[in-house]
Design an enzyme around this catalytic site. Structure first.
Site, short mmCIF file in Angstrom:
data_model
loop_
_atom_site.label_atom_id
_atom_site.label_comp_id
_atom_site.label_asym_id
_atom_site.label_seq_id
_atom_site.Cartn_x
_atom_site.Cartn_y
_atom_site.Cartn_z
N SER A 116 39.32 59.75 41.54
CA SER A 116 39.63 59.24 40.20
C SER A 116 38.37 58.77 39.49
O SER A 116 37.44 58.25 40.13
CB SER A 116 40.60 58.07 40.31
N TYR A 145 43.32 49.99 42.72
CA TYR A 145 43.55 51.44 42.76
C TYR A 145 42.22 52.19 42.83
O TYR A 145 42.02 53.06 43.68
CB TYR A 145 44.34 51.88 41.53
N LYS A 149 40.50 54.61 46.02
CA LYS A 149 39.99 55.97 45.86
C LYS A 149 38.52 56.06 46.25
O LYS A 149 38.08 57.01 46.92
CB LYS A 149 40.18 56.43 44.41
N ASN A 173 40.69 61.17 31.78
CA ASN A 173 41.96 60.85 31.11
C ASN A 173 42.78 62.11 30.89
O ASN A 173 42.63 62.78 29.86
CB ASN A 173 41.69 60.13 29.78
N LYS A 182 56.09 58.67 33.84
CA LYS A 182 55.05 57.69 34.17
C LYS A 182 55.13 56.38 33.40
O LYS A 182 54.39 55.45 33.69
CB LYS A 182 53.66 58.33 33.95
N LYS A 206 41.59 46.70 18.19
CA LYS A 206 40.33 46.41 17.51
C LYS A 206 39.21 46.42 18.55
O LYS A 206 39.45 46.32 19.75
CB LYS A 206 40.39 45.04 16.83
#
Length: 332
Positions: A116, A145, A149, A173, A182, A206
């Site tokens: 990832s 997470y 990985k 992404n 998901k 912002k």
């Protein structure tokens, strides 16, 4: 036979679609369906057999089954960046992956697994996959997470006994069909489309960092069809083992993505962003941990011979919105 774990998830099911498109149907799909709507991701697919992930180890202990296997494509993992149970993450994302690695190493089988881009953390050390294992070890993920990985990536480089070919894929992404189960972890394209259809506008954060305008935070958005094309290339070619970034190599802003989504949904290229984008405050707990820029370095991917052009953001979003999200049947 090709084994695909996480086969009912977004990337796993899209890869099974790609295999079917290429005429491959001798596939063992492995996952846990639970109560989610992941089963819809595999409803149209052709495959040899289905298996619960908890039964795979026993199945692989039978020599008669092992002799059939050409490759293991391991997309199965807990991919929620918000997961707080570190023991669960380490067992699921590290322990299970280690078992499959050792199996493939022993049987001389190709092994392709999901790493990832979350391993890169805030990107202080850049987003370059073409560095030494020692440099990759210095990466500082922002959540458990990402750490689970990275922990496996680091472990893999230390192993003397390795699969016939192994490729750890650092997905950036990813957006596209098959992500509907998901929830909040679905892509910004999915959420933008639904916000726009419901409200006629989208909300963007912002900026709180000098040099970035509101809504202009940058990400490497990669279409899932490009992702599975790359995976198929690695499956069907002898490529150098190691870690590979899976992105476009071109960072784009959330504003770009939102406008592309709304223009595709409305079939109107002349939408005024001042009318369809509302800027909102970022939650305080995110302000110190928010990534303002990610961009995959993909030189290494090109060097192994992958020459196909990726979808531009506008091309990928248009295909996803008009040919899937806007259709009654939104699945591949």
């Amino acid at each position: 036979m090709i084994i695909v774990t996480g086969a009912a998830g977004m990337i796993g099911s899209a890869f099974v679609w790609k295999l079917n498109e290429m005429g491959v149907k001798d596939i063992l799909i492995v996952d846990k369906l639970r109560n989610e709507n992941k089963w819809l991701n595999i409803r149209k697919r052709e495959y040899t057999d289905w298996m619960d992930k908890d039964n795979l180890k026993e199945w692989l202990s039978c020599k008669e089954n092992v002799d059939k296997i050409e490759a293991v494509i391991h997309m199965g993992a807990c991919s929620a960046t918000t997961e707080t149970d570190a023991d669960f993450l380490m067992d699921n994302n590290f322990g299970y992956t280690k078992f499959l690695w050792n199996f493939c190493a022993e049987k001389n089988i190709k092994f392709i697994y999901a790493s990832s881009a979350a391993t890169y953390g805030l990107g202080e050390l850049g987003y370059n996959d073409d560095v030494s294992p020692e440099e990759l070890q210095k990466l500082m993920p922002l959540n458990k997470y990402g750490y689970s990985k990275k922990f496996f990536d680091d472990w893999a480089f230390k192993q003397q006994k390795q699969p016939k070919q192994w490729n750890g894929l650092k997905f950036f992404n990813v957006y596209g069909p098959q992500e509907y189960h998901k929830g909040r972890m679905a892509s910004m394209v999915f959420h933008t489309y639904n916000q726009y259809k419901e409200n006629g506008y989208v909300k963007l954060f912002k900026s709180y960092k000098e040099g970035f305008k509101d809504g202009e935070q940058l990400r490497d958005f990669v279409y899932v069809k490009d992702v599975v094309d790359i995976m198929y290339f690695m499956l069907t070619n002898d490529v150098k083992s190691g870690i590979y970034n899976i992105g476009t190599g071109k960072a784009r802003s959330f504003m770009d993505l939102s406008m592309a989504t709304m223009r595709a949904a409305s079939h109107n290229d002349n939408l005024d962003k001042n009318e369809v984008v509302k800027l909102i405050e970022m939650p305080e707990d995110l302000q110190g941990k928010y990534q303002y820029f990610t961009e995959a370095k993909i030189n290494k991917l090109r060097e192994i011979g992958y020459t196909k052009e990726m979808h531009s953001l506008e091309e990928g979003v248009k295909d996803y919105v008009q040919n899937y999200l806007a259709k009654e049947d939104s699945y591949l």
